[in-house]
Design an enzyme around this catalytic site. Structure first.
Site, PDB file in Angstrom:
ATOM      1  N   GLU A   8       0.816  -1.216   0.000  1.00 45.95           N
ATOM      2  CA  GLU A   8       0.000   0.000   0.000  1.00 45.95           C
ATOM      3  C   GLU A   8       0.845   1.260   0.000  1.00 45.95           C
ATOM      4  O   GLU A   8       1.918   1.278   0.590  1.00 45.95           O
ATOM      5  CB  GLU A   8      -0.873   0.022   1.264  1.00 45.95           C
ATOM      6  CG  GLU A   8      -1.783  -1.168   1.339  1.00 45.95           C
ATOM      7  CD  GLU A   8      -2.693  -1.140   2.552  1.00 45.95           C
ATOM      8  OE1 GLU A   8      -2.961  -0.058   3.091  1.00 45.95           O
ATOM      9  OE2 GLU A   8      -3.132  -2.228   2.948  1.00 45.95           O
ATOM     10  N   CYS A  28       3.234   8.377   1.322  1.00 43.06           N
ATOM     11  CA  CYS A  28       3.827   7.397   2.230  1.00 43.06           C
ATOM     12  C   CYS A  28       3.987   6.088   1.450  1.00 43.06           C
ATOM     13  O   CYS A  28       3.007   5.535   0.961  1.00 43.06           O
ATOM     14  CB  CYS A  28       2.880   7.222   3.412  1.00 43.06           C
ATOM     15  SG  CYS A  28       3.434   6.009   4.599  1.00 43.06           S
ATOM     16  N   CYS A  67       5.954  -7.098   7.150  1.00 46.83           N
ATOM     17  CA  CYS A  67       7.046  -6.591   7.982  1.00 46.83           C
ATOM     18  C   CYS A  67       7.421  -7.658   8.996  1.00 46.83           C
ATOM     19  O   CYS A  67       6.555  -8.364   9.502  1.00 46.83           O
ATOM     20  CB  CYS A  67       6.615  -5.317   8.712  1.00 46.83           C
ATOM     21  SG  CYS A  67       7.956  -4.543   9.658  1.00 46.83           S
ATOM     22  N   CYS A  93       6.269  -5.369  15.929  1.00 53.14           N
ATOM     23  CA  CYS A  93       5.827  -4.383  16.932  1.00 53.14           C
ATOM     24  C   CYS A  93       4.368  -4.672  17.322  1.00 53.14           C
ATOM     25  O   CYS A  93       3.525  -4.911  16.456  1.00 53.14           O
ATOM     26  CB  CYS A  93       5.959  -2.962  16.393  1.00 53.14           C
ATOM     27  SG  CYS A  93       7.648  -2.519  15.962  1.00 53.14           S
ATOM     28  N   CYS A 106       1.192  -2.471  15.894  1.00 49.72           N
ATOM     29  CA  CYS A 106       1.125  -2.178  14.455  1.00 49.72           C
ATOM     30  C   CYS A 106       0.454  -3.309  13.692  1.00 49.72           C
ATOM     31  O   CYS A 106       0.821  -4.476  13.835  1.00 49.72           O
ATOM     32  CB  CYS A 106       2.543  -1.958  13.920  1.00 49.72           C
ATOM     33  SG  CYS A 106       2.589  -1.619  12.151  1.00 49.72           S
ATOM     34  N   CYS A 122      -0.864   5.666  10.173  1.00 55.83           N
ATOM     35  CA  CYS A 122       0.321   4.954  10.676  1.00 55.83           C
ATOM     36  C   CYS A 122      -0.100   3.677  11.366  1.00 55.83           C
ATOM     37  O   CYS A 122      -0.970   3.693  12.225  1.00 55.83           O
ATOM     38  CB  CYS A 122       1.038   5.782  11.735  1.00 55.83           C
ATOM     39  SG  CYS A 122       1.787   7.272  11.137  1.00 55.83           S
TER      40      CYS A 122
HETATM   41  N1  SAH Z   1       9.251   0.230  10.277  1.00 57.36           N
HETATM   42  C1  SAH Z   1       9.473   1.652  10.239  1.00 57.36           C
HETATM   43  C2  SAH Z   1       8.568   2.334   9.243  1.00 57.36           C
HETATM   44  C3  SAH Z   1       7.100   2.356   9.606  1.00 57.36           C
HETATM   45  S1  SAH Z   1       6.714   3.974  10.001  1.00 57.36           S
HETATM   46  C4  SAH Z   1       9.366   2.224  11.628  1.00 57.36           C
HETATM   47  O1  SAH Z   1       9.021   1.480  12.533  1.00 57.36           O
HETATM   48  O2  SAH Z   1       9.675   3.389  11.831  1.00 57.36           O
HETATM   49  C5  SAH Z   1       5.293   3.779  10.875  1.00 57.36           C
HETATM   50  C6  SAH Z   1       5.249   4.670  12.093  1.00 57.36           C
HETATM   51  O3  SAH Z   1       3.961   4.490  12.648  1.00 57.36           O
HETATM   52  C7  SAH Z   1       6.259   4.265  13.159  1.00 57.36           C
HETATM   53  O4  SAH Z   1       6.740   5.395  13.821  1.00 57.36           O
HETATM   54  C8  SAH Z   1       5.418   3.434  14.123  1.00 57.36           C
HETATM   55  O5  SAH Z   1       5.930   3.477  15.425  1.00 57.36           O
HETATM   56  C9  SAH Z   1       4.069   4.110  13.997  1.00 57.36           C
HETATM   57  N2  SAH Z   1       2.940   3.233  14.270  1.00 57.36           N
HETATM   58  C10 SAH Z   1       2.872   1.895  14.132  1.00 57.36           C
HETATM   59  N3  SAH Z   1       1.655   1.443  14.489  1.00 57.36           N
HETATM   60  C11 SAH Z   1       0.935   2.529  14.842  1.00 57.36           C
HETATM   61  C12 SAH Z   1      -0.407   2.719  15.264  1.00 57.36           C
HETATM   62  N4  SAH Z   1      -1.246   1.695  15.386  1.00 57.36           N
HETATM   63  N5  SAH Z   1      -0.810   3.982  15.530  1.00 57.36           N
HETATM   64  C13 SAH Z   1       0.016   5.029  15.371  1.00 57.36           C
HETATM   65  N6  SAH Z   1       1.277   4.914  14.962  1.00 57.36           N
HETATM   66  C14 SAH Z   1       1.746   3.666  14.696  1.00 57.36           C
END
Ligand code: SAH
Length: 350
Positions: A97, A110, A117, A121, A124, A343
């Site tokens: 996406e 984005c 991935c 985490c 996410c 995000c």
């Molecule tokens: N893998 C990389 C790129 C992804 S960026 C990274 O971790 O930075 C995605 C961003 O969204 C990251 O800062 C992550 O911490 C944040 N994120 C992930 N899940 C989220 C959620 N459910 N709500 C808000 N932010 C989230």
């Protein structure tokens, strides 16, 4: 689309220097041919050699037989009430996406660097897919070109490209690096390094390499907790790359003039938003205060999520306290949350 003929070369996989080297093997006189092709492709968005009128006709036919321009297969588009748009596309069997986000200053895109991935985490949605595969330079660039064309059709300007979609960009370092080189090549897409951001979960070895190689891009690091013990609970990668070492690294890398590293902190209600968490975070980051900008991201929910977004007063309080303590801090309200385009919400579903 996958490259149908292994003898052909995908243009979007090549930096200008790489294209130049290949072309010189063909014909040692054609030193400027790569620049000419880049101009047609990245400035005029023309993907057809037969129409490149400043190239001799015979040569155009040779180039057409040798090089390909792949395009993504769009599975569907979805529009958000905030004017943003999510594109779900297919590369081979993999769905990925991109999200074109609408701000008052213009558009930002984005992009995904991997299908799925592997970082795991806990907050996410993309993590629930597991690791699919790394995207090629061409597949990342195709997302950007698609975004550029969509922006143009709406008479809007694409200002920023952020590597914050699916995947961990530094887990696909070489392809992300080459994409950034083409994106910021003045004879390529011509973006300023200030308008490109790579976001990482915190792979310390790659962060060091990124600064040593002077990759022309901003860097964001997802911090998300004020202590190693808490960070490990939600970000398994912290076991390999501990928080203290991450902060230390931020303190020593060679920044560009006036560059700041963005630190992302997802606010997970009831988990990392207490007063104690806030004071621990301030204490942790004080030594590197002038090298960073803190971005607070209110948690975006999804089906099966185990966290919640904290109340707005808490979000505001965090920002105010950080600012009072001398930090640059902003709240990043995600775009396209209504279409699962925010995000942490990307998982190839509608
Ligand atoms: N893998 C990389 C790129 C992804 S960026 C990274 O971790 O930075 C995605 C961003 O969204 C990251 O800062 C992550 O911490 C944040 N994120 C992930 N899940 C989220 C959620 N459910 N709500 C808000 N932010 C989230």
């Amino acid at each position: 689309m996958l490259n149908p003929d292994p003898e052909t070369i995908e243009i979007f996989d090549l930096s200008r220097e790489e294209l130049r080297r290949i072309l010189l093997d063909f014909d040692a006189n054609k030193y400027y041919l790569a620049d000419q092709i880049f101009d047609w492709v990245y400035k005029k968005l023309l993907f057809d050699f037969s129409k490149m009128t400043n190239i001799p006709e015979k040569l155009r036919a040779v180039l057409s037989a040798k090089f390909t321009f792949s395009q993504p297969e769009i599975v569907f588009k979805k529009f958000s009430a905030d004017g943003s748009c999510k594109f779900v596309m297919k590369f081979g069997a993999q769905k990925v996406e991109s999200v074109l986000m609408r701000h008052n200053y213009g558009l930002s895109l984005c992009v995904s660097s991997q299908a799925g991935c592997g970082m795991g985490c806990k907050f996410c949605k993309t993590a629930t897919l597991g690791f699919g595969r790394n995207l090629t330079t061409s597949e990342i660039l195709q997302q950007i070109i698609f975004g550029l064309i969509s922006a143009k059709k709406s008479n809007l300007k694409l200002r920023n490209v952020v590597f914050m979609g699916m995947g961990e960009p530094f887990h696909n370092y070489e392809n992300v690096k080459k994409t950034i080189l083409i994106l910021t090549d003045p004879k390529g897409l011509g973006f300023s390094w200030r308008n490109v951001t790579v976001s990482t979960v915190g792979l310390i070895n790659r962060i060091k390499q990124f600064f040593e190689e002077k990759i022309p891009s901003q860097l964001a690091i997802s911090l998300n907790a004020p202590t190693q013990e808490k960070r490990k609970q939600i970000m398994p990668i912290s076991a390999r790359f501990p928080l203290e070492e991450l902060v230390e690294t931020i303190g020593i890398v060679n920044l560009r003039p006036r560059q700041k590293i963005f630190l992302e902190y997802v606010l997970l209600g009831g988990f990392n938003t207490s007063n104690e968490d806030l004071s621990l975070l301030i204490k942790l980051l004080k030594p590197i205060r002038d090298r960073i900008k803190v971005n607070l991201i209110p948690f975006n929910s999804f089906e099966g999520a185990i966290f919640q977004r904290p109340p707005t007063q808490i979000i505001e309080k965090w920002r105010n306290e950080l600012v009072k303590n001398g930090f640059t801090a902003t709240v990043r309200w995600s775009k396209a949350v209504d279409i699962l385009g925010g995000c942490g919400q990307l998982a190839g579903v509608d």
